[in-house]
Design a protein around this motif. Structure first.
Motif, short mmCIF file in Angstrom:
data_model
loop_
_atom_site.label_atom_id
_atom_site.label_comp_id
_atom_site.label_asym_id
_atom_site.label_seq_id
_atom_site.Cartn_x
_atom_site.Cartn_y
_atom_site.Cartn_z
N GLU A 1 -8.48 6.93 1.95
CA GLU A 1 -8.49 8.37 2.22
C GLU A 1 -7.56 9.12 1.25
O GLU A 1 -7.89 10.20 0.78
CB GLU A 1 -8.05 8.65 3.65
CG GLU A 1 -9.03 8.15 4.68
CD GLU A 1 -8.47 8.26 6.09
OE1 GLU A 1 -7.33 8.72 6.26
OE2 GLU A 1 -9.20 7.88 7.01
N PHE A 2 -6.41 8.54 0.97
CA PHE A 2 -5.46 9.17 0.07
C PHE A 2 -6.02 9.19 -1.36
O PHE A 2 -5.90 10.18 -2.08
CB PHE A 2 -4.12 8.44 0.12
CG PHE A 2 -3.02 9.10 -0.66
CD1 PHE A 2 -2.78 10.46 -0.56
CD2 PHE A 2 -2.21 8.36 -1.49
CE1 PHE A 2 -1.77 11.07 -1.26
CE2 PHE A 2 -1.19 8.96 -2.20
CZ PHE A 2 -0.97 10.32 -2.09
N LYS B 1 -3.70 2.48 -3.29
CA LYS B 1 -3.51 3.50 -2.27
C LYS B 1 -4.59 3.37 -1.20
O LYS B 1 -5.66 2.85 -1.45
CB LYS B 1 -3.56 4.88 -2.90
CG LYS B 1 -2.45 5.08 -3.91
CD LYS B 1 -2.55 6.42 -4.57
CE LYS B 1 -1.44 6.72 -5.53
NZ LYS B 1 -0.75 5.64 -6.14
N ILE B 2 -4.30 3.84 -0.01
CA ILE B 2 -5.29 3.82 1.06
C ILE B 2 -6.47 4.70 0.66
O ILE B 2 -6.31 5.72 0.01
CB ILE B 2 -4.63 4.28 2.38
CG1 ILE B 2 -3.61 3.22 2.81
CG2 ILE B 2 -5.66 4.51 3.46
CD1 ILE B 2 -2.84 3.56 4.05
N THR C 1 -10.38 -0.66 3.85
CA THR C 1 -9.52 0.53 3.86
C THR C 1 -8.87 0.79 2.51
O THR C 1 -8.40 1.89 2.26
CB THR C 1 -8.41 0.40 4.91
OG1 THR C 1 -7.64 -0.77 4.64
CG2 THR C 1 -8.99 0.33 6.31
N LEU D 1 0.84 -1.19 0.00
CA LEU D 1 0.00 0.00 0.00
C LEU D 1 0.88 1.24 0.00
O LEU D 1 1.92 1.27 0.64
CB LEU D 1 -0.89 0.02 1.24
CG LEU D 1 -1.77 -1.18 1.49
CD1 LEU D 1 -2.52 -1.02 2.80
CD2 LEU D 1 -2.74 -1.36 0.36
N GLN D 2 0.43 2.25 -0.72
CA GLN D 2 1.13 3.54 -0.71
C GLN D 2 0.30 4.50 0.11
O GLN D 2 -0.91 4.52 0.03
CB GLN D 2 1.28 4.07 -2.13
CG GLN D 2 2.11 3.18 -3.01
CD GLN D 2 2.10 3.65 -4.44
OE1 GLN D 2 1.44 4.61 -4.78
NE2 GLN D 2 2.81 2.95 -5.29
N ASP D 3 0.98 5.33 0.91
CA ASP D 3 0.29 6.27 1.77
C ASP D 3 0.90 7.65 1.60
O ASP D 3 1.82 7.84 0.82
CB ASP D 3 0.36 5.80 3.22
CG ASP D 3 -0.71 6.44 4.09
OD1 ASP D 3 -1.53 7.22 3.57
OD2 ASP D 3 -0.73 6.16 5.29
#
Length: 80
Positions: free
Chosen positions: A71-72, A68-69, A61, A27-29
């Motif tokens: 929210e992002f 990506k997460i 999530t 995952l990228q944040d």
């Protein structure tokens, strides 16, 4: 990162046994101090005693179709 061996709330009434892990997901944040953040996560697999039905925690999530997460991903959509 590996998920802890804590039975998920949605399966609390069942007798479950931990049965290893799924393949790792990256995952990228949000960048921290200008550096990329990549999280490698393995979800735990569970088997119900008696019928060996395979279960795992439902993770909402991660944005669908994205690495990506959530929210992002929503934040990036605002600029599109």
């Amino acid at each position: 990162m590996d998920e802890k061996a804590i039975i998920p709330q949605e399966y609390e009434g069942l007798e479950l046994q931990a049965r290893g892990f799924t393949d790792a997901r990256v995952l990228q944040d949000f960048p921290i101090r200008g550096k990329k953040v990549h999280l490698s996560i393995r979800r735990r697999r569970w088997a119900e005693k008696g019928n060996h039905k395979k279960l795992s925690r439902n993770w909402a999530t991660i944005a669908k179709g994205s690495r990506k997460i959530a929210e992002f991903a929503a934040f990036l959509k605002e600029f599109d």
